[in-house]
Design a protein around this motif. Sequence first.
Motif, PDB file in Angstrom:
ATOM      1  N   GLY A  41     -19.991 -16.020 -44.905  1.00 36.28           N
ATOM      2  CA  GLY A  41     -21.391 -16.136 -45.303  1.00 36.28           C
ATOM      3  C   GLY A  41     -22.285 -15.179 -44.541  1.00 36.28           C
ATOM      4  O   GLY A  41     -21.959 -14.742 -43.436  1.00 36.28           O
ATOM      5  N   THR A  42     -23.404 -14.885 -45.152  1.00 34.11           N
ATOM      6  CA  THR A  42     -24.369 -13.981 -44.554  1.00 34.11           C
ATOM      7  C   THR A  42     -25.289 -14.771 -43.643  1.00 34.11           C
ATOM      8  O   THR A  42     -26.085 -15.588 -44.104  1.00 34.11           O
ATOM      9  CB  THR A  42     -25.215 -13.317 -45.658  1.00 34.11           C
ATOM     10  OG1 THR A  42     -24.330 -12.834 -46.657  1.00 34.11           O
ATOM     11  CG2 THR A  42     -26.050 -12.194 -45.095  1.00 34.11           C
ATOM     12  N   THR A  43     -25.156 -14.552 -42.350  1.00 34.15           N
ATOM     13  CA  THR A  43     -26.044 -15.202 -41.406  1.00 34.15           C
ATOM     14  C   THR A  43     -27.354 -14.432 -41.389  1.00 34.15           C
ATOM     15  O   THR A  43     -27.397 -13.282 -40.963  1.00 34.15           O
ATOM     16  CB  THR A  43     -25.429 -15.245 -39.998  1.00 34.15           C
ATOM     17  OG1 THR A  43     -24.232 -16.016 -40.066  1.00 34.15           O
ATOM     18  CG2 THR A  43     -26.375 -15.880 -39.001  1.00 34.15           C
ATOM     19  N   GLY A  44     -28.419 -15.091 -41.881  1.00 36.64           N
ATOM     20  CA  GLY A  44     -29.714 -14.436 -41.913  1.00 36.64           C
ATOM     21  C   GLY A  44     -30.387 -14.474 -40.564  1.00 36.64           C
ATOM     22  O   GLY A  44     -31.007 -13.508 -40.123  1.00 36.64           O
ATOM     23  N   TRP A  45     -30.269 -15.618 -39.898  1.00 37.36           N
ATOM     24  CA  TRP A  45     -30.850 -15.811 -38.573  1.00 37.36           C
ATOM     25  C   TRP A  45     -30.103 -16.925 -37.893  1.00 37.36           C
ATOM     26  O   TRP A  45     -29.682 -17.881 -38.533  1.00 37.36           O
ATOM     27  CB  TRP A  45     -32.336 -16.171 -38.670  1.00 37.36           C
ATOM     28  CG  TRP A  45     -32.967 -16.385 -37.319  1.00 37.36           C
ATOM     29  CD1 TRP A  45     -33.473 -15.429 -36.492  1.00 37.36           C
ATOM     30  CD2 TRP A  45     -33.128 -17.641 -36.629  1.00 37.36           C
ATOM     31  NE1 TRP A  45     -33.946 -16.004 -35.327  1.00 37.36           N
ATOM     32  CE2 TRP A  45     -33.746 -17.349 -35.389  1.00 37.36           C
ATOM     33  CE3 TRP A  45     -32.821 -18.961 -36.941  1.00 37.36           C
ATOM     34  CZ2 TRP A  45     -34.052 -18.346 -34.462  1.00 37.36           C
ATOM     35  CZ3 TRP A  45     -33.121 -19.959 -36.014  1.00 37.36           C
ATOM     36  CH2 TRP A  45     -33.740 -19.646 -34.788  1.00 37.36           C
ATOM     37  N   GLN A  46     -29.921 -16.799 -36.604  1.00 40.18           N
ATOM     38  CA  GLN A  46     -29.289 -17.859 -35.848  1.00 40.18           C
ATOM     39  C   GLN A  46     -29.929 -17.944 -34.481  1.00 40.18           C
ATOM     40  O   GLN A  46     -30.212 -16.914 -33.851  1.00 40.18           O
ATOM     41  CB  GLN A  46     -27.785 -17.582 -35.710  1.00 40.18           C
ATOM     42  CG  GLN A  46     -27.035 -18.696 -34.984  1.00 40.18           C
ATOM     43  CD  GLN A  46     -25.542 -18.673 -35.251  1.00 40.18           C
ATOM     44  OE1 GLN A  46     -25.036 -17.771 -35.897  1.00 40.18           O
ATOM     45  NE2 GLN A  46     -24.839 -19.677 -34.768  1.00 40.18           N
ATOM     46  N   ARG A  70     -18.177 -19.082 -34.973  1.00 35.31           N
ATOM     47  CA  ARG A  70     -19.232 -19.337 -35.952  1.00 35.31           C
ATOM     48  C   ARG A  70     -19.553 -20.822 -36.010  1.00 35.31           C
ATOM     49  O   ARG A  70     -18.668 -21.666 -35.964  1.00 35.31           O
ATOM     50  CB  ARG A  70     -18.771 -18.885 -37.345  1.00 35.31           C
ATOM     51  CG  ARG A  70     -18.569 -17.379 -37.448  1.00 35.31           C
ATOM     52  CD  ARG A  70     -17.630 -17.052 -38.583  1.00 35.31           C
ATOM     53  NE  ARG A  70     -18.112 -17.588 -39.840  1.00 35.31           N
ATOM     54  CZ  ARG A  70     -18.915 -16.925 -40.666  1.00 35.31           C
ATOM     55  NH1 ARG A  70     -19.331 -15.717 -40.362  1.00 35.31           N
ATOM     56  NH2 ARG A  70     -19.295 -17.476 -41.795  1.00 35.31           N
TER      57      ARG A  70
END
Lengths: 278, 278
Positions: free
Chosen positions: B121-126, B262
């Motif tokens: 998945g595309t991590t947009g912000w963490q 992750r």
Amino acid sequence: MADGHAAPTTREHAFDLATAVHGGPTSWTATVDPGWTIGGRPNGGYLLTMATRAALGAIEHPHPLAVSGHFLAPPAVGPAELEVTSLRAGRSLSTARATLAQDGRPLLEALVTTGQLGADGTTGWQRASGPPDMPPPDECLRGQPDLPGGMRINILDHLDVRLDPATAGSFLGRPSGRLELRGWVRFQDGRPPDPLALLQAVDALPPTSFELGISTWAPTVELTVYLRAQPALGWLAVALRGQLWRDGWFDEDAEVWDARGRLVAQARQLAGARPRPS
Amino acid sequence: MADGHAAPTTREHAFDLATAVHGGPTSWTATVDPGWTIGGRPNGGYLLTMATRAALGAIEHPHPLAVSGHFLAPPAVGPAELEVTSLRAGRSLSTARATLAQDGRPLLEALVTTGQLGADGTTGWQRASGPPDMPPPDECLRGQPDLPGGMRINILDHLDVRLDPATAGSFLGRPSGRLELRGWVRFQDGRPPDPLALLQAVDALPPTSFELGISTWAPTVELTVYLRAQPALGWLAVALRGQLWRDGWFDEDAEVWDARGRLVAQARQLAGARPRPS
């Protein structure tokens, strides 16, 4: 009230009228009120309160302790039906399922476990933290029912929301880039907070996804609220904090602290946030 | 697998056999397995997996995204029925309700929203955090199925659990005094982790209430799990953390991180913890 509001009376406040359910104990009717919407869509905390009210009318124990809602589709303003099924009637806990529907189509499914919340509960242990560190309400940004883009936030006619400017960059043209938002919440008409009001308070601030620069509606998939004590009179302090935005979904934790500095509610929601296609 | 386990095969592992559901798509039968109990009581994550399996068999979309369960009473080991009702069949999300019952009495009510989880998945912000900082599995305390007091933790015949000694003081005679526990989890038989395994992993460690010196059973009232990505092969790192123990109830957050570092699941439960009367 200590903050200058008129002395509270019961059952005449806007929130109680707008979340009222009629009939019961298993089949209820209600009206989704236009006053508790954001851009025409009813607020999630508002809907969860309505479902919880129906559940409370069907099972024993006075207070919600844990409420979980899966949001299926946004209801329209207008008549709705609620169907409640009792699942447990225990000595210290009861549980019911409540389905909010319109024209027979389920729109919100909620599970409600009830019990007795202490007014002065015994705190056995608490993590060394406290209410969010933020300026007093008068030095915060007041939530505006009319957004520049033209969207109408009707719910802010009823909720007095003050955002900590340090976390509300999206309203000043510079989103912080973090899933984080703090603010104060109370009812405009002086209704005192109670456990039902906490269900509203956890979902009263703008979505933290605004602070990632995504200003579109953030539809809630799931929202769970734990009620931990009966709140004291006065402002509620709300701290929102998310961990991860991935594949268009983000989580958002809410802590609600009362005027005596007690943690009175905890919530988490999974919601969608997708940038507007350019 | 990288850690020396045999190559995984599907559907022959203990976890899949013990959570199998038969029939469907709305009425299912299952068997509550004695192997996944603690002192004779079925584990909450185990039961939630069984309910989720039934829901997945009734609605579209391959993965659970959000699962909420209210635990009504502990099932007995033996036959159980699951009744599933579809609540939404959407383009990107579906939702079902699953009721686990024995002899017609509901014991667990679960709401399951399904969708498609990305493998990458595309991590947009963490948030700037990461997997819990703890020693490797070999330097941790291995969960023992036989506790000194005589309680049998059958589930540890199936789950390989390694606790970070820095947080597991209650097993060394000196509880830390904090709602906090970290550890590694994998299946004993090498079953690879997947989203269903994450439902088990969030409830695989001992309750953090042990670390408050309360060694009694901690009955779960509510447990909600968000699935955030498909986990990679290998150990799962689990970090538990609670905020407040008040009036005999405590909250417990769980984060699960996979072998690639992750964040793959987040959970929260409200559970009971009362010292044994002296």
